[in-house]
Design an enzyme around this catalytic site. Structure first.
Site, short mmCIF file in Angstrom:
data_model
loop_
_atom_site.label_atom_id
_atom_site.label_comp_id
_atom_site.label_asym_id
_atom_site.label_seq_id
_atom_site.Cartn_x
_atom_site.Cartn_y
_atom_site.Cartn_z
N GLU A 192 -6.58 3.56 -5.88
CA GLU A 192 -7.91 3.62 -5.27
C GLU A 192 -8.52 4.92 -5.79
OE1 GLU A 192 -10.21 3.71 -0.99
OE2 GLU A 192 -8.33 4.74 -1.24
N HIS B 100 -11.08 -3.98 2.88
CA HIS B 100 -11.14 -3.63 4.31
C HIS B 100 -12.02 -2.42 4.59
CE1 HIS B 100 -8.32 -1.01 2.41
NE2 HIS B 100 -8.32 -0.22 3.47
N ASP B 101 -12.57 -1.79 3.56
CA ASP B 101 -13.42 -0.61 3.75
C ASP B 101 -14.91 -0.90 3.56
OD1 ASP B 101 -11.29 1.10 4.25
OD2 ASP B 101 -11.02 1.59 2.13
N ASP C 227 0.86 -1.18 0.00
CA ASP C 227 0.00 0.00 0.00
C ASP C 227 0.89 1.23 0.00
OD1 ASP C 227 -2.62 1.40 0.54
OD2 ASP C 227 -3.15 -0.62 1.21
N ASP D 181 -3.30 4.57 -2.22
CA ASP D 181 -4.41 4.97 -1.37
C ASP D 181 -4.94 6.36 -1.76
OD1 ASP D 181 -5.77 4.31 1.27
OD2 ASP D 181 -4.98 6.30 1.74
#
Ligand code: GLC
Ligand code: CA
Length: 557
Positions: free
Chosen positions: A257, A328-329, A99, A203
């Site tokens: 993202e 994970h969101d 990430d 991210d």
């Protein structure tokens, strides 16, 4: 160098390290825990891991607030552990994508400590500082809001100015207008590439360029300011520069993202000729959000969903897709897209729907065994900063709305996906020997890896089969996409075709019976069933009544 674009044949597994596997009994997942599961990943048939942040961090947002980009979080281990993990993956033919969180840092990063210390510190311009409004200068410079609720500006006593944070106040935004910041980011990427990393998941990358007028955003009751920084004025320039200075020098995959990247601007953001990102995670098919995390879920609408996927499938091959439902969101796919009582059918149906599309598929940890949402968590049992901020704000300003908060969190909190991985039915689900940092989902005696591996019909083996099928399959890799019955509100039927061969996918998204009519042009073809989420009962490859969430794939000419 020219890129081999290895990711077009990859199956990627996302690890959220805090919740994956705890090796030393402190209740927190860690890198040695990951090392102990590398054979597991290989057996599942994944060829790449995306690891959520494992860098030094005070954990205001579980590692998405980084205080040192070149070192590992104490709770997760050391750089040596990390190297052993990376080597272990590579020995097994698994690539590693890390990430990259560079829209912001932690407020405990050395750069920010320097930056906030005085107005003439050389690091002052690494972040975005503005004078406040009003007589005392204590009103925020504009109405932009944090994606985590409240103003996006925090007043800092030391110098009497505000700094911008589009996320938590412990996540100050970096100032990408400053060329030194951009050089730092390139250096960080190159540091990890030299250590053997194969790519980055960037991210909230579409937020990096802010409109320098810092004008107020259009009024919006939930989030304000988007139009001034989502794909901001210099976004393309910054990304291209980073590509030039770092990403293009290695054989990488860079996936962004991408709030704000829709089918309308996708080509300009990901086409290979642009030399920017290789691919993105679009948000268009995510039903939980209108504008990022803070809104109430929209009802699921299959027709709309099919339209979205179909429009992305129509992009040329030089714009590559990322195929994902969980991360994970987001809450788990069950019960988001199908009823709990049909859990395994729904999981397999979704696996079929997504994995036969063109693009690189992602499995989020636990998805391969069909982990689900918590059924009923109390507002005080949540751990995620977004859930807690929402809870605390409503408690403070309008307590009668708490039942709605409870309802909303039970549907869409990020915590659902962050419950510890369920390895077996022993205490704490085999994740740890002590009480984990967040509660186990109480359904772990039923849903766990050990049980899945003992049952040849499990969701786990279904994913293994699909993962193995995908590798080297030309129809999946290159085939054209065509939708049938686009108006149908219950079933998704599509075809992938390549060199005279076809796969046809039929997937029902309802718990009622649904009627599938064989498309006219396929009606007299020979058909071979290659995947099916029901094993029992009759099956005819003509028109048929589909059982709840029934899905299958057949091969034809
Ligand atoms: C991304 C991450 C999310 C994080 C946010 C701020 O959306 O996926 O977990 O909270 O960025 O870094
Ligand atoms: Ca641990």
């Amino acid at each position: 160098m020219s890129k081999s674009r290895w990711y077009k044949d990859a199956v990627i597994y996302q690890i959220y390290p805090r919740s994956f596997c705890d090796s030393n009994g402190d209740g927190i997942g860690d890198i040695r825990g990951i090392i102990s599961k590398l054979d597991y990943l290989k057996d599942l048939g994944v060829t790449c891991v995306w690891l959520s942040p494992c860098y030094k961090s005070p954990n205001a947002d579980n590692g998405y607030d980084i205080s040192d980009y070149r070192d590992i979080m104490d709770e997760f281990g050391t750089l040596d552990d990390w190297q052993e993990m990376a080597d272990g993956m590579h020995e097994r033919g698994i690539k590693l994508v890390m990430d990259l969180v560079v829209n912001h840092t932690s407020d405990e990063h050395e750069w920010f400590k320097q930056s906030r210390s005085s107005k003439d510190n050389p690091y002052r311009d690494y972040y975005i500082w503005r004078k406040g409004k009003g007589k005392d200068g204590k009103t925020p410079p504009n109405n932009w809001t944090s994606r985590f609720t409240g103003s996006a500006w925090e007043y800092d006593e030391t110098t009497g100015e505000f700094y911008l944070h589009l996320f938590h106040k412990k996540q100050p935004d970096l100032n990408w207008e400053n060329p030194k910041v951009r050089q730092e980011v390139a250096d960080i990427c190159n540091y990890w590439f030299e250590k053997g990393v194969d790519g980055f998941r960037c991210d909230v990358i579409t937020y990096i360029s802010k409109d320098q007028s810092f004008a107020d955003g259009k009024f919006n009751p939930v989030v304000c300011g988007d139009e001034h920084f989502v794909i901001g004025p210099r976004y393309h320039e910054f990304i291209h520069e980073l590509n030039e200075k770092s990403w293009s020098k290695y054989d990488t995959m860079i996936v962004g993202e991408a709030q704000g990247i829709t089918i309308n601007n996708a080509f300009d953001c990901v086409d290979e000729s642009r030399e920017e990102l290789d691919c993105v995670f679009t948000f268009e098919h995510q039903t939980e959000v209108d504008s990022f995390m803070t809104t109430i879920p929209k009802p699921f609408n299959l027709k709309k969903w099919k339209e979205i996927f179909s429009s992305w499938q129509a992009l040329p091959d030089t714009c590559w897709n990322s195929l994902y439902l969980e991360n994970h969101d987001y809450p788990r796919v069950v019960p988001r897209y199908g009823k709990m009582e049909y859990r395994e059918y729904v999981d397999k149906m979704l696996a079929i729907s997504i994995n036969f599309l063109k693009g690189t598929p992602y499995i989020y940890q636990g998805q391969e065994i069909g982990m689900t949402n918590f059924e009923d968590l109390e507002p005080d049992e949540y751990r995620d900063v977004v859930s807690l901020q929402l809870r605390d704000t409503v408690k403070k300003i309008f307590p009668p709305a708490m039942p709605i908060v409870k309802w909303g969190l039970n549907k869409k909190a990020r915590d659902h996906a962050r419950a510890p991985m369920q390895w077996d039915d022993s205490e704490y689900a085999g994740f740890s020997t002590v009480e984990p940092w967040m509660p186990n989902n109480p359904n772990y005696p039923e849903i766990n890896v050990k049980k899945a591996l003992e049952d040849k019909n499990s969701v786990w083996y279904f994913y293994q089969k699909i993962n193995r099928m995908r590798i080297g399959d030309e129809i999946i890799r290159y085939g054209t996409y065509k939708q049938y019955m686009p108006e149908n509100k219950d079933i998704w039927v599509y075809e992938r075709a390549y060199k005279g061969k076809k796969y046809v996918v039929v997937a029902s998204y309802t718990d009622k019976e649904a009627v599938f009519t064989m498309p006219r042009e396929l009606r007299y073809n020979k058909c071979k069933l290659i995947l099916h989420n029901y094993n029992d009962g009759e099956f005819m490859l003509t028109s048929c009544r589909l059982k709840p969430y029934e899905a299958f794939v057949f091969e034809t000419e």
